[in-house]
Design an enzyme around this catalytic site. Structure first.
Site, short mmCIF file in Angstrom:
data_model
loop_
_atom_site.label_atom_id
_atom_site.label_comp_id
_atom_site.label_asym_id
_atom_site.label_seq_id
_atom_site.Cartn_x
_atom_site.Cartn_y
_atom_site.Cartn_z
N ASN A 1 -10.24 -2.96 -7.04
CA ASN A 1 -9.45 -1.95 -7.75
C ASN A 1 -9.98 -1.66 -9.16
OD1 ASN A 1 -6.20 -2.90 -6.34
ND2 ASN A 1 -7.69 -1.39 -5.62
N ARG B 1 -11.42 1.81 -9.64
CA ARG B 1 -10.59 3.04 -9.68
C ARG B 1 -10.77 3.75 -11.02
NH1 ARG B 1 -5.11 2.65 -6.21
NH2 ARG B 1 -6.10 1.81 -4.37
N GLU C 1 1.14 -14.03 11.30
CA GLU C 1 1.51 -12.89 12.14
C GLU C 1 1.41 -11.63 11.28
OE1 GLU C 1 2.27 -12.99 15.40
OE2 GLU C 1 1.76 -15.12 15.32
N SER D 1 -6.67 -5.65 -6.71
CA SER D 1 -7.77 -6.36 -6.06
C SER D 1 -9.02 -6.37 -6.94
CB SER D 1 -8.09 -5.72 -4.72
OG SER D 1 -8.78 -4.50 -4.94
N THR D 2 -9.99 -7.20 -6.58
CA THR D 2 -11.26 -7.22 -7.31
C THR D 2 -11.95 -5.86 -7.20
OG1 THR D 2 -12.14 -8.29 -5.33
CG2 THR D 2 -11.79 -9.71 -7.22
N ASP E 1 0.83 -1.20 0.00
CA ASP E 1 0.00 0.00 0.00
C ASP E 1 0.87 1.26 0.00
OD1 ASP E 1 -2.31 1.44 0.00
OD2 ASP E 1 -2.79 1.12 2.11
N GLY E 2 0.30 2.36 -0.49
CA GLY E 2 0.96 3.66 -0.35
C GLY E 2 1.64 4.19 -1.59
N TRP F 1 3.02 8.00 -1.81
CA TRP F 1 4.45 8.17 -2.13
C TRP F 1 4.61 9.17 -3.27
CZ3 TRP F 1 7.39 7.41 -6.52
CH2 TRP F 1 8.78 7.30 -6.35
#
Ligand code: FPP
Length: 236
Positions: free
Chosen positions: A66, A69, A202, A63-64, A18-19, A23
């Site tokens: 996205n 967008r 984790e 992703s499904t 992400d990001g 950025w």
């Protein structure tokens, strides 16, 4: 370190990259520049992970959701796929990396699918490390597709469906579940990523935006993992 700490490097690392947009925004650049830098970073981190002893890395590239967008951004990301494949195959051959995908890849444009299939075929005998790219991927879509595949399979095991049976219909049933899931750019959510497979992973979240996520950041995440207490629901 507690007695339940894995002490060893995770076998499989999943990453929500992400990001890219933030950025780019920080640098006064278009979002596409963030995606370009983000795509480049995949191989840097894959090579570093392989060097550290990780065997599998799965990255969430599209992703499904996205697809919703802006058209230009979707189109740019699609065009980035063949660019990534063509640039990376040589490097993947050199580093013994196998490329795979998960997701509804039939929904991708032909030029992207063809490039992926070509890179997958060329790298299929590489055994050092497996890089899986999640494209048109959603955890709910994966579970829905698995149930439909199961229902349509005349050879499915008789009787009630077990966890093992359902898992065998996921996109890449031979991949071990991720041990560690890294999310860059600070959000604390799963965003429909590997909902089944991440059950006991984790989680590690860093504020760093994906294009800036470096080998040192990866090492920090691996170190944090090695100090975690993994109990898998048991008392140990
Ligand atoms: C999230 O950042 C990132 C994505 C939705 C796409 C991730 C894609 C790549 C790293 C490159 C694509 C790779 C290939 C192989 C084509 P964001 O755009 O949501 O960033 P923001 O949350 O800061 O806006």
């Amino acid at each position: 370190m507690s007695d339940n700490s894995p002490r060893t490097i995770p076998q499989h690392v999943a990453i929500i990259m992400d990001g890219n947009g933030r950025w780019a925004q920080r640098r006064g650049l278009p979002r596409s520049a963030g995606h370009f830098a983000g795509a480049k970073n995949i191989s840097r981190i894959a090579n570093a992970a392989a060097k550290a002893g990780v065997k599998y890395m799965t990255v969430y590239a599209f992703s499904t959701e996205n697809w919703k967008r802006p058209k230009d951004e979707v189109s740019y990301l699609m065009r980035l796929i063949p660019h990534f494949c063509q640039r990376q195959v040589k490097d993947m051959m050199k580093h013994n990396i196998r490329l795979r995908t998960i997701g509804r890849t039939n929904d991708l444009p032909d030029f992207a699918r063809t490039a992926l299939l070509d890179a997958i075929e060329k790298t299929k005998d590489n055994t050092g490390f497996t890089l899986t790219i999640a494209l048109s991927y959603g955890g709910r879509a994966e579970l829905t597709d698995a149930v439909n595949k199961l229902l349509q399979d005349p050879n499915r095991p008789a009787g009630p469906v077990t966890e093992q049976t359902l898992a065998s219909y996921l996109y890449a049933p031979d991949l071990p579940d991720p041990d560690l899931m890294i999310r860059t750019s600070g959000e604390l959510r799963l965003s429909n990523f590997m909902l089944w497979e991440l059950s006991y992973a984790e989680l590690y979240v860093t504020d760093t935006h994906w294009p800036d996520f470096s080998e040192e950041d990866l090492q920090k995440a691996l170190d944090a993992y090695m100090h975690r207490n993994r109990r898998f629901g048991e008392v140990k």
